[in-house]
Design a protein around this motif. Structure first.
Motif, PDB file in Angstrom:
ATOM      1  N   ASN A  10      42.024  40.360  48.663  1.00  0.00           N
ATOM      2  CA  ASN A  10      41.080  39.294  49.521  1.00  0.00           C
ATOM      3  C   ASN A  10      41.930  38.472  50.626  1.00  0.00           C
ATOM      4  O   ASN A  10      41.393  37.805  51.433  1.00  0.00           O
ATOM      5  N   ASP A  44      47.188  36.742  44.711  1.00  0.00           N
ATOM      6  CA  ASP A  44      45.812  36.942  45.273  1.00  0.00           C
ATOM      7  C   ASP A  44      44.944  37.710  44.410  1.00  0.00           C
ATOM      8  O   ASP A  44      45.425  37.840  42.932  1.00  0.00           O
ATOM      9  N   GLY A  46      41.080  40.195  43.772  1.00  0.00           N
ATOM     10  CA  GLY A  46      40.138  41.100  44.587  1.00  0.00           C
ATOM     11  C   GLY A  46      40.113  42.471  43.916  1.00  0.00           C
ATOM     12  O   GLY A  46      40.675  42.806  42.693  1.00  0.00           O
ATOM     13  N   GLU A  64      38.530  44.530  39.316  1.00  0.00           N
ATOM     14  CA  GLU A  64      38.650  43.177  39.751  1.00  0.00           C
ATOM     15  C   GLU A  64      40.168  42.886  39.179  1.00  0.00           C
ATOM     16  O   GLU A  64      40.419  43.011  38.143  1.00  0.00           O
TER      17      GLU A  64
END
Length: 203
Positions: A10, A44, A46, A64
């Protein structure tokens, strides 16, 4: 393992730990030995659009993830004053550093996690140019780093320094840090843009 980029997540790059502590010891009228220690961490989250195999674990596309990249840098640097007058200052020097870093990936559902680390010992050169506006204010631009074949460390800094009272400096600045060092187990390329505030005490 296959290559991947943490920047494909992300892009939060949340710096949860970033600080540098240093001590400078005068060794002559123009010479200074500086020892500094600095940890840095960026996290981070994502998912990747492709399968990732990392540190012996597999992360299918779309999983994820939480990620972390962290380094610990310890270095010693000899700085010599080349020019010091009313308006300008110039310092140059050389040093040795040791850097330990690691990257982690972990599936949010707990199905897989992995860590890969490396350590590097490196020489480096440095140069600082100072423009003095008054006895209490100055602008400093400098750089430190080394390059060897396809590996490098580059640390560029620009800062405005204010001395509000005797023996104390406050500085507000910007740092660009770039590191590319490959080992047998880790392809490690990082670029960061970091605003900073520093406090210096003189004895």
């Amino acid at each position: 393992d296959n290559s991947f980029a943490l920047s494909d997540l992300n892009g939060f790059n949340d710096p949860t730990t970033t600080a540098v502590v240093g001590v400078g010891i005068p060794v002559s009228s123009k010479g200074l030995v500086r020892v500094a220690y600095g940890p840095f961490e960026a996290r981070d989250e994502g998912s990747f659009s492709y399968d990732v195999n990392f540190g012996g674990a597999s992360f299918p596309a779309g999983t994820e993830l939480d990620s972390s990249w962290r380094y610990f840098d310890l270095n010693a640097f000899y700085q010599h004053t080349l020019l010091d007058n009313r308006h300008w200052g110039l310092q140059g020097g050389a040093g040795l550093g040791a850097m330990y870093s690691y990257a982690t990936l972990a599936a949010k559902d707990g199905s897989a996690d992995a860590l890969v680390d490396d350590e590097v010992f490196y020489p480096y050169l440095g140069l600082d140019l100072e423009r003095k506006f008054s006895p209490k204010t100055a602008l400093v631009a400098g750089g430190e780093g080394f390059a060897l074949a396809d590996d490098w460390i580059l640390d560029l800094t620009a800062e405005f320094i204010w001395r509000p009272i005797r023996a104390w400096d406050l500085a507000l600045g910007y740092k660009y840090f770039s590191r590319k060092i490959d080992t047998d187990t880790f392809y490690n390329k990082v670029n960061y843009h970091i605003p900073f505030l520093s406090i210096t005490r003189f004895w």
